[in-house]
Design a protein around this motif. Structure first.
Motif, PDB file in Angstrom:
ATOM      1  N   ARG A 145       1.083   3.922  -3.031  1.00  0.00           N
ATOM      2  CA  ARG A 145       0.719   5.315  -2.747  1.00  0.00           C
ATOM      3  C   ARG A 145       1.842   6.249  -3.216  1.00  0.00           C
ATOM      4  O   ARG A 145       1.583   7.280  -3.846  1.00  0.00           O
ATOM      5  CB  ARG A 145       0.457   5.502  -1.252  1.00  0.00           C
ATOM      6  CG  ARG A 145       0.018   6.916  -0.899  1.00  0.00           C
ATOM      7  CD  ARG A 145      -0.294   7.046   0.568  1.00  0.00           C
ATOM      8  NE  ARG A 145      -1.543   6.369   0.867  1.00  0.00           N
ATOM      9  CZ  ARG A 145      -1.729   5.529   1.881  1.00  0.00           C
ATOM     10  NH1 ARG A 145      -0.751   5.264   2.719  1.00  0.00           N
ATOM     11  NH2 ARG A 145      -2.895   4.971   2.087  1.00  0.00           N
TER      12      ARG A 145
ATOM     13  N   ILE B 164       0.845  -1.201   0.000  1.00  0.00           N
ATOM     14  CA  ILE B 164       0.000   0.000   0.000  1.00  0.00           C
ATOM     15  C   ILE B 164       0.878   1.248   0.000  1.00  0.00           C
ATOM     16  O   ILE B 164       0.650   2.187  -0.777  1.00  0.00           O
ATOM     17  CB  ILE B 164      -0.969  -0.006   1.201  1.00  0.00           C
ATOM     18  CG1 ILE B 164      -2.049  -1.077   0.989  1.00  0.00           C
ATOM     19  CG2 ILE B 164      -1.602   1.378   1.398  1.00  0.00           C
ATOM     20  CD1 ILE B 164      -2.903  -1.342   2.216  1.00  0.00           C
TER      21      ILE B 164
ATOM     22  N   ILE C 195      -6.118  -1.344  -0.546  1.00  0.00           N
ATOM     23  CA  ILE C 195      -6.736  -0.841   0.684  1.00  0.00           C
ATOM     24  C   ILE C 195      -7.986  -1.645   1.009  1.00  0.00           C
ATOM     25  O   ILE C 195      -8.220  -2.013   2.169  1.00  0.00           O
ATOM     26  CB  ILE C 195      -7.045   0.665   0.572  1.00  0.00           C
ATOM     27  CG1 ILE C 195      -5.727   1.453   0.536  1.00  0.00           C
ATOM     28  CG2 ILE C 195      -7.929   1.135   1.721  1.00  0.00           C
ATOM     29  CD1 ILE C 195      -5.881   2.922   0.183  1.00  0.00           C
TER      30      ILE C 195
ATOM     31  N   LEU D 181      -4.321   0.976  -5.925  1.00  0.00           N
ATOM     32  CA  LEU D 181      -4.221   1.349  -4.511  1.00  0.00           C
ATOM     33  C   LEU D 181      -5.548   1.083  -3.799  1.00  0.00           C
ATOM     34  O   LEU D 181      -5.565   0.532  -2.695  1.00  0.00           O
ATOM     35  CB  LEU D 181      -3.820   2.818  -4.375  1.00  0.00           C
ATOM     36  CG  LEU D 181      -3.725   3.375  -2.956  1.00  0.00           C
ATOM     37  CD1 LEU D 181      -2.714   2.592  -2.129  1.00  0.00           C
ATOM     38  CD2 LEU D 181      -3.371   4.853  -2.995  1.00  0.00           C
TER      39      LEU D 181
END
Length: 56
Positions: A14, A10, A42, A38
Motif C-alpha cells: 500500500r 499489505i 487483500i 495489493l
C-alpha cells in the motif's frame, strides 16, 4: 504465510502504491500493477482470515 506477515506485506505494498501513484500518476502502468498486487494480497487475506458472512 502467517497473518502478521500478510498484513506486513499489505501495508508495504500500500505504501509503495501511494509513492508510485504520487510520482507517476494513478493511471501509470506501475501504479496499476502495484494496485493489482495489493488487491491480490487483500483477497488472500480475506480468504484465509475472515469468516464468510451469512445472509438470511
Amino acid at each position: 504465510m502467517s497473518k502478521n506477515e500478510l498484513v506486513r506485506l499489505i501495508e508495504k505494498k500500500r505504501s509503495e502504491l501511494i509513492e508510485v501513484a504520487t510520482t507517476n500518476g494513478l493511471t501509470s502502468s506501475v501504479a496499476i500493477r502495484y494496485s493489482q498486487e495489493l488487491d491480490h494480497l487483500i483477497n488472500t487475506y480475506q480468504q484465509q482470515y475472515t469468516q464468510p458472512s451469512k445472509t438470511y
